[in-house]
Design an enzyme around this catalytic site. Structure first.
Site, PDB file in Angstrom:
ATOM      1  N   SER A 196       0.818  -1.214   0.000  1.00  0.00           N
ATOM      2  CA  SER A 196       0.000   0.000   0.000  1.00  0.00           C
ATOM      3  C   SER A 196       0.852   1.265   0.000  1.00  0.00           C
ATOM      4  CB  SER A 196      -0.901   0.016   1.232  1.00  0.00           C
ATOM      5  OG  SER A 196      -1.683  -1.151   1.285  1.00  0.00           O
TER       6      SER A 196
HETATM    7  N1  SAH Z   1      -1.049  -4.266   3.717  1.00  0.00           N
HETATM    8  C1  SAH Z   1      -0.466  -4.929   2.589  1.00  0.00           C
HETATM    9  C2  SAH Z   1      -1.434  -4.837   1.456  1.00  0.00           C
HETATM   10  C3  SAH Z   1      -1.360  -6.013   0.575  1.00  0.00           C
HETATM   11  S1  SAH Z   1      -2.582  -6.013  -0.693  1.00  0.00           S
HETATM   12  C4  SAH Z   1       0.849  -4.279   2.219  1.00  0.00           C
HETATM   13  O1  SAH Z   1       0.983  -3.065   2.402  1.00  0.00           O
HETATM   14  O2  SAH Z   1       1.735  -4.970   1.730  1.00  0.00           O
HETATM   15  C5  SAH Z   1      -3.880  -6.977   0.069  1.00  0.00           C
HETATM   16  C6  SAH Z   1      -3.535  -8.393   0.416  1.00  0.00           C
HETATM   17  O3  SAH Z   1      -4.758  -9.024   0.820  1.00  0.00           O
HETATM   18  C7  SAH Z   1      -2.991  -9.237  -0.729  1.00  0.00           C
HETATM   19  O4  SAH Z   1      -1.761  -9.774  -0.354  1.00  0.00           O
HETATM   20  C8  SAH Z   1      -4.057 -10.320  -0.944  1.00  0.00           C
HETATM   21  O5  SAH Z   1      -3.507 -11.563  -1.307  1.00  0.00           O
HETATM   22  C9  SAH Z   1      -4.700 -10.372   0.426  1.00  0.00           C
HETATM   23  N2  SAH Z   1      -6.066 -10.929   0.442  1.00  0.00           N
HETATM   24  C10 SAH Z   1      -7.076 -10.723  -0.432  1.00  0.00           C
HETATM   25  N3  SAH Z   1      -8.186 -11.388  -0.055  1.00  0.00           N
HETATM   26  C11 SAH Z   1      -7.862 -12.044   1.096  1.00  0.00           C
HETATM   27  C12 SAH Z   1      -8.584 -12.901   1.977  1.00  0.00           C
HETATM   28  N4  SAH Z   1      -9.847 -13.226   1.766  1.00  0.00           N
HETATM   29  N5  SAH Z   1      -7.944 -13.391   3.056  1.00  0.00           N
HETATM   30  C13 SAH Z   1      -6.633 -13.075   3.304  1.00  0.00           C
HETATM   31  N6  SAH Z   1      -5.905 -12.266   2.506  1.00  0.00           N
HETATM   32  C14 SAH Z   1      -6.500 -11.760   1.425  1.00  0.00           C
END
Ligand code: SAH
Length: 206
Positions: A58
């Site tokens: 993010s």
């Molecule tokens: N806070 C993280 C954002 C990653 S993007 C950062 O700054 O790196 C969002 C993440 O949510 C992704 O890695 C995706 O694989 C995960 N995601 C999406 N749906 C999900 C679910 N149902 N359960 C767990 N993780 C999930």
């Protein structure tokens, strides 16, 4: 010229981040350790960057604003859905007592766990799987942060908050129509309001 760590923190202040604790956490956690090796030079820019599995780390401003709205206090129990790179997790771990985080991609979770170990972040527990239904065995939580966009307000997660607890969650069916919501749970029911337009990857329900 890529931005530096102090420049990023200055930018966050200019863009409206007020919490000293959050700014301190953003200055402390080495974002360059959470991005892909080929993007290390851009780690301190205030932009989202691609990570593996077609996901993103993010934007720092969004991480800071979401953390600020969570109003964290020392010792709090926090649930995060969507570990991704682990960067937001590491920020939460600076500000709370313990963080439980769930990620559905094994590759990302393994990379994030290696980073937590290298940085000696010991107050984080990880789980592989679908986080849409929270972590009932560890509930209730003082705070919940969701870092992937839910199509509708996720009631199972609200149910895992303590009364008075707060959740920050992006909600919206398409990337063009997502808003960040601040949700507060009460003994019965909850209230929520949108405070920012955002673009997150979707919360995938399995
Ligand atoms: N806070 C993280 C954002 C990653 S993007 C950062 O700054 O790196 C969002 C993440 O949510 C992704 O890695 C995706 O694989 C995960 N995601 C999406 N749906 C999900 C679910 N149902 N359960 C767990 N993780 C999930």
């Amino acid at each position: 010229m890529p931005a530096s760590r102090p420049e990023l923190v200055e930018d966050l202040v200019t863009l409206g981040v007020r919490s000293f604790k959050v700014l301190e956490a953003m200055a402390t956690v080495p974002r360059d350790r959470f991005v892909r090796h080929d993007l290390t030079a851009r780690a301190w820019e205030n932009v989202a960057l691609p990570i593996d599995c077609q996901q993103t780390i993010s934007q720092p401003l969004v991480v800071a604003l979401m953390s600020e709205r969570l109003d964290l206090e020392e010792g709090m129990r926090v649930l995060e859905i969507g570990t991704g790179s682990g960067y937001q997790t590491a920020i939460l771990a600076q500000l709370a007592g313990h963080v439980w985080t769930i990620e559905r991609h094994d590759t990302l979770l393994c990379q994030a766990m290696a980073r937590f170990a290298e940085l000696n972040l010991e107050n984080i527990t990880c789980r592989l799987g679908d986080g849409s239904f929270g972590w009932p065995e560890e509930a209730p939580f003082d705070r919940i942060m969701v870092t992937a966009a839910a199509a509708t307000m996720p009631q199972p997660l609200i149910d895992q908050l303590v009364p008075g607890g707060i959740m920050v969650v992006p909600v919206g069916g398409t990337v063009f129509d997502q808003k960040l919501y601040h949700v507060r749970r009460f003994d019965s029911g909850h209230e929520s309001h949108a405070f920012l337009d955002v673009r997150f990857v979707p919360l995938v329900q399995e």
